[in-house]
Design a protein around this motif. Structure first.
Motif, PDB file in Angstrom:
ATOM      1  N   UNK A 126      29.210  41.998  47.845  1.00  0.00           N
ATOM      2  CA  UNK A 126      30.431  41.210  48.024  1.00  0.00           C
ATOM      3  C   UNK A 126      30.956  40.701  46.684  1.00  0.00           C
ATOM      4  N   UNK A 127      32.274  40.727  46.511  1.00  0.00           N
ATOM      5  CA  UNK A 127      32.904  40.193  45.307  1.00  0.00           C
ATOM      6  C   UNK A 127      33.923  39.137  45.701  1.00  0.00           C
ATOM      7  N   UNK A 128      33.847  37.980  45.060  1.00  0.00           N
ATOM      8  CA  UNK A 128      34.822  36.923  45.322  1.00  0.00           C
ATOM      9  C   UNK A 128      35.603  36.616  44.053  1.00  0.00           C
ATOM     10  N   UNK A 129      36.927  36.604  44.190  1.00  0.00           N
ATOM     11  CA  UNK A 129      37.781  36.258  43.061  1.00  0.00           C
ATOM     12  C   UNK A 129      38.505  34.952  43.377  1.00  0.00           C
ATOM     13  N   UNK A 130      39.027  34.328  42.379  1.00  0.00           N
ATOM     14  CA  UNK A 130      39.716  33.033  42.444  1.00  0.00           C
ATOM     15  C   UNK A 130      38.704  31.899  42.638  1.00  0.00           C
ATOM     16  N   UNK A 131      38.791  30.907  41.763  1.00  0.00           N
ATOM     17  CA  UNK A 131      37.810  29.819  41.822  1.00  0.00           C
ATOM     18  C   UNK A 131      37.811  29.117  43.183  1.00  0.00           C
TER      19      UNK A 131
END
Lengths: 222, 222
Positions: free
Chosen positions: A63-68
């Motif tokens: 899984x990749x999460x972007x945006x703080x």
């Protein structure tokens, strides 16, 4: 749990938000400092991970999460508070009205804080290239950013005169998302002196167990 | 459930996001059109409700929600899909990784979309006063907004080439938050023609049962 890899920059307040929450929750992150000198944000590898060419990025297994804001939600929701096994941590909530109250301040951080105190800091401290690479709008004018900054500080002062924390009766990721660039406001020549409730909130925040400093933000005064 | 009072403006895309979700979920809202001619957003009554002087605002019993992102979370989380009794609706999620994926696109809407396609529409269509009253940055230049707009459309095209919906395998409030000002891009003289995957997504979205149009956004073509 899977290892947590965070793509980060020392000078980035948005990256620090994630490192700060991790410290408060006792989560260990593998930190990968992005190579801005070589424009790594626009390398094919990085763009494949985050087409927006922005940090921070969190990789957890597949899984990749972007945006703080999204990364804060993920970590605060997946991990317990220190000494507890219950998820979500107290920095997020299972209650929908509480989730909405937190998201309200996450949006305030993405809009008002980003365009205001954070914008002024960037104009005064970072070369145009580094800034525009990570910002959809490029450098704002100092005048606009300063005006927006003071306007948003007045809103925070109003809120924090009657509330100890922004969204709920306890510190949440709403406070983290707003705190960072407010505490860095001095780097944009914006004074917090007219806003005593904001200054008290910053002190309260720094007293949270596990708090870590960043360049431009000292630890608590004791 | 308590009655839902929404402070709204006919021409406001952010207000329409809430009306649209309500229509998709079969929720009845009591709509109160804000009186912009008399600067109602800066009246003491309105400022007491929302110190940011922005619409939409949702009042539910003794709770007040500001910012369209927060209101979308609240409604999508508190109400079931049409014909179901299970909450949250499919437009939100109980799963934390899914919540984070949705918040990622809510932030994209607050940053990239607001500063890009939405900014270009405002510069070309609304007088400076009405605009700056509801926007921390005041009118952007058309040139900047247009550049940001095309950049964000390219990001959406990339995403929607391989995904039917933005955040998850189904429509969520992430799609609503991004859809509105993208579908209004023509009002800012920004063409969607180079982005076929974005255009297909708009058609798919309009086919959702319960979809309602707004000024500048037609219903589905059949």
């Amino acid at each position: 749990m899977a290892s947590l890899r965070l793509y980060t920059l020392d000078q980035s307040g948005n990256s620090y938000k994630v490192r700060l929450l991790a410290a408060l929750l006792g989560i260990t992150l593998e930190l990968i400092e992005v190579d801005m000198a070589n424009d790594e944000l626009h390398s094919p590898e990085f763009l494949a991970m985050n087409p927006r060419a922005q940090i921070p990025v969190l990789v957890v297994g597949d899984k990749t999460f972007t945006d703080s804001a999204a990364i804060l939600v993920y970590l605060a929701g997946s991990y317990p508070d220190v000494g507890s096994t219950k998820t979500p941590s107290s920095f997020w909530s299972n209650d929908i009205a509480e989730q909405a109250a937190i998201v309200d301040w996450l949006a305030f951080a993405t809009g008002w804080i980003h365009n205001g105190v954070s914008g002024a800091r960037k104009v005064l401290n970072f070369p145009a290239k580094g800034f525009s690479m990570n910002d959809p709008l490029g450098p704002p004018t100092l005048e606009t950013a300063t005006a927006v900054g003071y306007k948003s500080l007045a809103m925070l002062q109003t809120r924090l005169c009657t509330n100890e924390w922004l969204a709920l009766g306890r510190p949440t990721i709403a406070d983290i998302a707003v705190f960072v660039y407010v505490a860095l406001a001095h780097m944009g020549n914006i004074s917090l002196d007219p806003y005593p409730a904001v200054k008290s909130w910053i002190s309260r925040f720094k007293d949270l167990p596990g708090f870590i400093p960043m360049i431009g933000i000292d630890g608590p005064k004791h």
